[in-house]
Every structure is written in structure tokens, then in C-alpha cells.
Design a protein around this motif. Structure first.
Motif, PDB file in Angstrom:
ATOM      1  N   VAL A  20       8.092  10.560  -1.062  1.00  0.00           N
ATOM      2  CA  VAL A  20       7.741  11.981  -1.113  1.00  0.00           C
ATOM      3  C   VAL A  20       8.971  12.738  -0.611  1.00  0.00           C
ATOM      4  O   VAL A  20       9.458  12.452   0.479  1.00  0.00           O
ATOM      5  N   MET A  21       9.496  13.669  -1.409  1.00  0.00           N
ATOM      6  CA  MET A  21      10.719  14.362  -0.968  1.00  0.00           C
ATOM      7  C   MET A  21      10.425  15.825  -0.637  1.00  0.00           C
ATOM      8  O   MET A  21       9.689  16.498  -1.351  1.00  0.00           O
ATOM      9  N   ILE A  22      11.016  16.299   0.459  1.00  0.00           N
ATOM     10  CA  ILE A  22      10.973  17.732   0.767  1.00  0.00           C
ATOM     11  C   ILE A  22      12.412  18.159   1.002  1.00  0.00           C
ATOM     12  O   ILE A  22      13.178  17.465   1.692  1.00  0.00           O
ATOM     13  N   CYS A  23      12.803  19.302   0.419  1.00  0.00           N
ATOM     14  CA  CYS A  23      14.187  19.752   0.564  1.00  0.00           C
ATOM     15  C   CYS A  23      14.353  20.520   1.886  1.00  0.00           C
ATOM     16  O   CYS A  23      13.673  21.526   2.114  1.00  0.00           O
ATOM     17  N   LYS A  45       8.621  -0.574   1.733  1.00  0.00           N
ATOM     18  CA  LYS A  45       7.782  -0.421   0.529  1.00  0.00           C
ATOM     19  C   LYS A  45       6.291  -0.349   0.815  1.00  0.00           C
ATOM     20  O   LYS A  45       5.529   0.272   0.079  1.00  0.00           O
ATOM     21  N   ASP A  46       5.873  -1.013   1.881  1.00  0.00           N
ATOM     22  CA  ASP A  46       4.445  -1.062   2.210  1.00  0.00           C
ATOM     23  C   ASP A  46       3.948   0.231   2.851  1.00  0.00           C
ATOM     24  O   ASP A  46       2.770   0.400   3.106  1.00  0.00           O
ATOM     25  N   LYS A  47       4.872   1.165   3.157  1.00  0.00           N
ATOM     26  CA  LYS A  47       4.463   2.399   3.858  1.00  0.00           C
ATOM     27  C   LYS A  47       4.569   3.611   2.935  1.00  0.00           C
ATOM     28  O   LYS A  47       5.269   3.572   1.921  1.00  0.00           O
ATOM     29  N   ILE A  48       3.892   4.705   3.339  1.00  0.00           N
ATOM     30  CA  ILE A  48       4.092   5.973   2.627  1.00  0.00           C
ATOM     31  C   ILE A  48       5.333   6.609   3.251  1.00  0.00           C
ATOM     32  O   ILE A  48       5.326   6.955   4.438  1.00  0.00           O
ATOM     33  N   ALA A  49       6.403   6.671   2.456  1.00  0.00           N
ATOM     34  CA  ALA A  49       7.681   7.144   3.006  1.00  0.00           C
ATOM     35  C   ALA A  49       8.014   8.539   2.484  1.00  0.00           C
ATOM     36  O   ALA A  49       7.689   8.896   1.349  1.00  0.00           O
TER      37      ALA A  49
END
Ligand code: TXA
Ligand code: MG
Length: 340
Positions: A278-281, A260-264
Motif C-alpha cells: 500500500v503506497m502513500i506519497c 510477504k506474509d504481512k500487510i506492508a
């Protein structure tokens, strides 16, 4: 040096730069290549400087006509002939015993040379315009993901090379299948758009090198020098989460909670949705995943991701090529999910 952007209707200019001993990045069906005149050792040396590439890692020579093969290779056995007939032009590189006119800078002192005939129209027209075979590795800074868009080449190489041909996104997205056909039995050295099964349908004796999926140890001298080096690494840490749709989704949700503490980021394959990432297909098939993988890794970096979870399942012919790149990008950090 300012890097010039050349549009695909101005390839004559790209050919002139090559003949003057310069460097031009160009699109192929696999990834963008960074080209120089393969018969000009001084020009080829500049490729290694621009990429920061170790000089013991040889380059592939690109041609636009099969009649150029005998000028580069001194021997071709029956298996090699069959593979050339079946897979050239295309996302395929064949290693053969080299002719003496190829500078040592290209082959890193080996007695063999890699030859590739790209099927991409712009690549073939560029090589024809240069009127010489083109030595080219992928057009990235060494160790970074291969570029599959002109913008990725500019990101890594702006100011380091003379020009880039603006040819849009590459269709296959991972580098060519490499087969060493310089000995009696063809050996697959790097999986790519052409699978081992397809190679074996033409030459059944073809085998895969043991180092394809494992990390090469310190003292080992691999058949494909590039196998020693860490590859495809974005800035973010990559973790592959492998398995069927539901268990993969469950596991990634847990991992997101723990991080949770990171940009995932999540590179998706199943259309699963994750709230806090952040999602990329990547794509629903491995063919699509191959096309999008390197661009996605670069985009996660631009978005500032610290950690990327990649959904993955090796379920079709192109799966081996994706797995090879993804495992290396993740430095073999893999979580395998079972159904229960
Ligand atoms: O799709 C591709 O192959 C792209 C496009 C631009 O053609 N090129 C590419 O080149 O991926 P590069 O340099 O990034 O990867 C070539 C690999 C390296 O791992 C190198 O060690 C290996 O091919 N190689 C080149 N010549 C060889 C030889 N004579 N024997 C064994 N391996 C060789
Ligand atoms: Mg490369």
C-alpha cells in the motif's frame, strides 16, 4: 459528552465554551491544538485527562497579540526580543521565565512557560474570541501522531472534549520549533517549521540541545519534558529507509519480499513504485513530507498495515524536523542505504 463540530464562521461559540471552562480543539498552521483557558487550572487539568498525558509534561500557552507576552513572561532578554520579532506569529514557541498568575497545571511546576502566537487566521480569531490565553498541547491521545486534520482529532477525542473547530488540513504539518530563551544563550529544544539555520541567522549564538535526536535515558531530566516520552507511534511498525533514490528502492523491494506474509505500506518520497505494498506519497520535498507525515501514519493504520517502510533523505531545511518525528515514529529503527 457529545463533541460538537464548530465551523470557522462560528468562533464566538468556541470562545464561549473556553470561558465556561471547556475544551476546544482548534487548527493551527502546525497541528491541531487542544485548548483550554490558560488561566483556569481546573479547565487545564481536563486536557491532561482527555489526552492521557503525564502531568509532568507542561503545555504551551497560545496568544493572538504580542502585547500578551508581558502578562505571561516576567523577563525577556535581547536575544528573546530578536527571536520574537523575527518569528512571531508563526510555527515557533519561545520558553521564558513565567509570571506568577499562570497555574502550575500549565507549566507542570516549572519556573518557565512556553509561548506561541500562531499565524493561522482561524487560530488567532479563536484565541481572540476566547478573550484569554489558550493552553494547548497537540490534540491527539498521548503517544499517537499529532492530528493535522479535524477528522484525526475526532478519531482520537470524540466524546472526550466539548468541541473541535473544523479548519481543514494544517499547512506545516509538524509541531512548532521550540526555543528556550530563558537563559543567556537560546537553545533549540524541538526542530520544526523554522530551522536552526534560520534561528542562527537572527541570533548566531543559538545552539541545539543534545537530546533532540537521541533517546533520553531513564534517569535523565531533559530540558524539554516531552523528550522523555515515546511519540508519534502508529500501530504499524515503522522502518525508515534512508538514502538516494535507487538504493532505497532496491532495499525496500528486498524488505517487501522478506515481509510477504504481512500487510506492508510504503511512505514514498521518490515516486518509486512497489507492487506488493500500500503506497502513500509523503511528498517530493521535506516541506511536503512534513505536511503529510502524521496524516499518512494515521492512514496506514486505517488501512491495516502491519509494517511501513518510509523512504527518507534529509536534504533541505525542514529535513531536521521530519527526521526527528520519523525516527521517533520508527523507534530509531533505521536502515541507511549507500549508493553501491
Ligand atoms: O505546534 C505546536 O507547538 C503545537 C500547536 C498546538 O501549537 N503544540 C504542541 O504541544 O506540539 P505539545 O504539548 O504536543 O508539545 C509541547 C512540548 C512538550 O514536549 C513539552 O514538554 C514542551 O513543549 N514544553 C512546554 N512547556 C515547556 C517549558 N516551560 N520548558 C520546556 N519544555 C516545555
Ligand atoms: Mg504533542
Amino acid at each position: 459528552m457529545k463533541t460538537e463540530i464548530i465551523e470557522i464562521n462560528a468562533l464566538k461559540r468556541a470562545g464561549e465554551i473556553i470561558r465556561a471552562g471547556g475544551l476546544v480543539a482548534f487548527p493551527t498552521e502546525t497541528v491541531y491544538g487542544l485548548g483550554a483557558d490558560a488561566l483556569n487550572g481546573a479547565a487545564v487539568k481536563k486536557i491532561f485527562e482527555a489526552k492521557g498525558r503525564p502531568s509532568d509534561n507542561p503545555l504551551i500557552v497560545h496568544i493572538a497579540d504580542k502585547n500578551q507576552i508581558p502578562l505571561l513572561a516576567r523577563e525577556m532578554n535581547a536575544a528573546a526580543k530578536k527571536l520574537i520579532d523575527a518569528f512571531m506569529p508563526g510555527p515557533f514557541t519561545i520558553i521564558l521565565k513565567k509570571q506568577g498568575n499562570i497555574p502550575d497545571e500549565v507549566t507542570a511546576g516549572l519556573d518557565t512557560v512556553g509561548i506561541r502566537f500562531p499565524s493561522e487566521k482561524t487560530a488567532a480569531e479563536f484565541i481572540a474570541a476566547a478573550k484569554t490565553p489558550i493552553a494547548a498541547p497537540s490534540a491527539n491521545i498521548s503517544g499517537r501522531p499529532s492530528p493535522t486534520r479535524a477528522e484525526d482529532v475526532i478519531f482520537d477525542m470524540d466524546g472526550r472534549i466539548d468541541a473541535v473547530i473544523n479548519g481543514g488540513a494544517c499547512g506545516v504539518g509538524v509541531e512548532s520549533t521550540i526555543v528556550d530563551a530563558s537563559g543567556p544563550v537560546p537553545v533549540l529544544l524541538r526542530p520544526g517549521g523554522i530551522s536552526l539555520e534560520e534561528l542562527q541567522s537572527v541570533v548566531p549564538e543559538t545552539i541545539a540541545d543534545k537530546n533532540i535526536m537521541q533517546t533520553v535515558s531513564e534517569n535523565e531530566k531533559p530540558r524539554c519534558p516531552g523528550m522523555k516520552y515515546r511519540h508519534y507511534a502508529p500501530k504499524a511498525r515503522v522502518v525508515v529507509v534512508e538514502g538516494e533514490k535507487e538504493p532505497v528502492q532496491k532495499k525496500i523491494r528486498e524488505l517487501l519480499e522478506e515481509n510477504k506474509d504481512k500487510i506492508a505500506g510504503v511512505l514514498t518520497m521518490y515516486g518509486n513504485v512497489y507492487d506488493s505494498a500500500v503506497m502513500i506519497c509523503g511528498g517530493a520535498t521535506n516541506t511536503e513530507y512534513a505536511k503529510n507525515l502524521f496524516a499518512a501514519l494515521r492512514d496506514f493504520d486505517k488501512l491495516g498495515a502491519d509494517i511501513v517502510f518510509a523512504e527518507f533523505n534529509e536534504n533541505d531545511g525542514c529535513g531536521a524536523a521530519v527526521k526527528n518525528r520519523l525516527y521517533k515514529a520508527a523507534a530509531h529503527n533505521i536502515i541507511r542505504c549507500c549508493a553501491k
